[in-house]
Scaffold this motif. Structure first.
Motif, PDB file in Angstrom:
ATOM      1  N   VAL A 168      54.764  -3.880  35.127  1.00 26.39           N
ATOM      2  CA  VAL A 168      54.948  -3.314  36.301  1.00 26.39           C
ATOM      3  C   VAL A 168      55.803  -4.401  37.239  1.00 26.39           C
ATOM      4  O   VAL A 168      55.689  -5.537  37.215  1.00 26.39           O
ATOM      5  N   GLU A 169      56.684  -3.713  38.202  1.00 27.35           N
ATOM      6  CA  GLU A 169      57.774  -4.652  38.847  1.00 27.35           C
ATOM      7  C   GLU A 169      57.328  -4.672  40.391  1.00 27.35           C
ATOM      8  O   GLU A 169      57.026  -3.628  40.756  1.00 27.35           O
ATOM      9  N   ILE A 170      57.475  -5.791  40.774  1.00 25.17           N
ATOM     10  CA  ILE A 170      56.715  -6.138  42.167  1.00 25.17           C
ATOM     11  C   ILE A 170      57.964  -5.963  43.142  1.00 25.17           C
ATOM     12  O   ILE A 170      58.857  -6.668  42.884  1.00 25.17           O
ATOM     13  N   VAL A 171      57.784  -5.104  44.037  1.00 26.29           N
ATOM     14  CA  VAL A 171      59.044  -5.003  44.971  1.00 26.29           C
ATOM     15  C   VAL A 171      58.559  -5.224  46.300  1.00 26.29           C
ATOM     16  O   VAL A 171      57.540  -4.996  46.785  1.00 26.29           O
ATOM     17  N   PHE A 172      59.525  -5.201  47.283  1.00 24.50           N
ATOM     18  CA  PHE A 172      59.174  -5.849  48.697  1.00 24.50           C
ATOM     19  C   PHE A 172      59.338  -4.534  49.749  1.00 24.50           C
ATOM     20  O   PHE A 172      60.560  -3.712  49.548  1.00 24.50           O
ATOM     21  N   PRO A 173      58.681  -4.663  51.044  1.00 28.72           N
ATOM     22  CA  PRO A 173      59.137  -3.383  51.853  1.00 28.72           C
ATOM     23  C   PRO A 173      60.395  -3.302  52.278  1.00 28.72           C
ATOM     24  O   PRO A 173      60.986  -2.382  52.442  1.00 28.72           O
ATOM     25  N   GLY A 174      61.233  -4.501  52.316  1.00 29.06           N
ATOM     26  CA  GLY A 174      62.488  -4.356  52.573  1.00 29.06           C
ATOM     27  C   GLY A 174      63.628  -3.864  51.659  1.00 29.06           C
ATOM     28  O   GLY A 174      64.463  -3.338  51.955  1.00 29.06           O
ATOM     29  N   MET A 175      62.909  -3.318  50.743  1.00 23.50           N
ATOM     30  CA  MET A 175      63.970  -2.551  49.566  1.00 23.50           C
ATOM     31  C   MET A 175      63.319  -1.126  49.386  1.00 23.50           C
ATOM     32  O   MET A 175      63.677  -0.514  48.408  1.00 23.50           O
ATOM     33  N   LEU A 176      62.861  -0.657  50.365  1.00 25.37           N
ATOM     34  CA  LEU A 176      62.252   0.687  50.319  1.00 25.37           C
ATOM     35  C   LEU A 176      63.396   1.795  49.800  1.00 25.37           C
ATOM     36  O   LEU A 176      63.225   2.581  49.248  1.00 25.37           O
ATOM     37  N   ASP A 177      64.394   1.707  50.816  1.00 28.22           N
ATOM     38  CA  ASP A 177      65.473   2.888  50.484  1.00 28.22           C
ATOM     39  C   ASP A 177      66.149   2.750  48.990  1.00 28.22           C
ATOM     40  O   ASP A 177      66.375   3.700  48.414  1.00 28.22           O
TER      41      ASP A 177
END
Length: 221
Positions: A133-142
């Protein structure tokens, strides 16, 4: 139907504590929950969400619940139909808005076991996840919405208003999205108090009966 059972296991899982019950559930789905009551310690009903299936089925123990192994609980559930959209898609974006509550863990585990690609958007780094599972951050939503086939979200009902613009961006993307909304629940579905209700385009829906998973396009922002 209500049942009596007792807590058999309490274990840590990242920042969460999980409990297992002696009662045997024939089936439970990600996004479903039990309504429980400890007659010796609780002054209200408490929803506990399915969080993990290992040697047994585990539920998230509320942080304010003073429960111990051996405590007797009165239980009703599982409640609701849980998440369902993810079966039809390969790329799954899971989002815990503001904090992780554990309700997405079983769907993440199930998606990984089915060979799906999972990204998890969360601010809290102390979460226990499968390695793939890759963790991503809210700034990368688009960027992640371009990749995702469907989106699964968990959020407290009290945080819906402050997350409205974020949710609208997901809604406007047209991607199938389900949202688990944590609500206070004061009855087992028999009353008309509406304390647990969620505002939808068709009116207020009682989560004590319907469950707490909704399609995002059902909600009234």
């Amino acid at each position: 139907m209500k049942q009596k059972t007792e807590i058999s296991i309490i274990r840590n899982f990242g920042d969460l504590q999980l409990i297992s019950l002696k009662m045997k559930l024939t089936s439970i789905k990600p996004g479903q929950f039990l309504i429980v009551y400890n007659p010796e310690k609780d002054d209200r009903l408490i929803p506990i969400y399915f969080a993990l299936h290992l040697d047994d089925i585990y539920f998230v123990k509320p942080k304010d619940a003073n429960w111990e192994i051996g405590d007797q609980l009165i239980v009703k559930g599982p409640i609701g139909s849980g998440f369902s959209n993810y079966f039809n898609f390969q790329n799954i974006l899971c989002i815990s808005l503001l904090q992780s509550h554990g309700g997405l863990n079983p769907v993440i585990d199930q998606c990984v076991s089915m060979g799906k690609n999972v990204a998890y958007m969360v601010d809290d780094m102390n979460v226990v996840l499968p390695n793939s599972v890759e963790i991503v951050f809210p700034g990368m939503l688009d960027e992640n919405l371009l990749w995702a086939g469907c989106v699964l979200i968990e959020i407290k009902r009290d945080h819906l208003e402050k997350s409205k613009e974020f949710l609208k961006r997901i809604f406007n993307s047209g991607i199938p999205t389900e949202i688990l909304i944590y609500c206070p629940i004061l009855c087992t579905g028999d009353a008309q108090c509406m304390v647990c209700s969620v505002k939808t385009k068709k009116g207020w829906i009682r989560s004590c009966r319907h469950g707490t998973v909704f399609n995002l396009n059902e909600l009234e922002f």
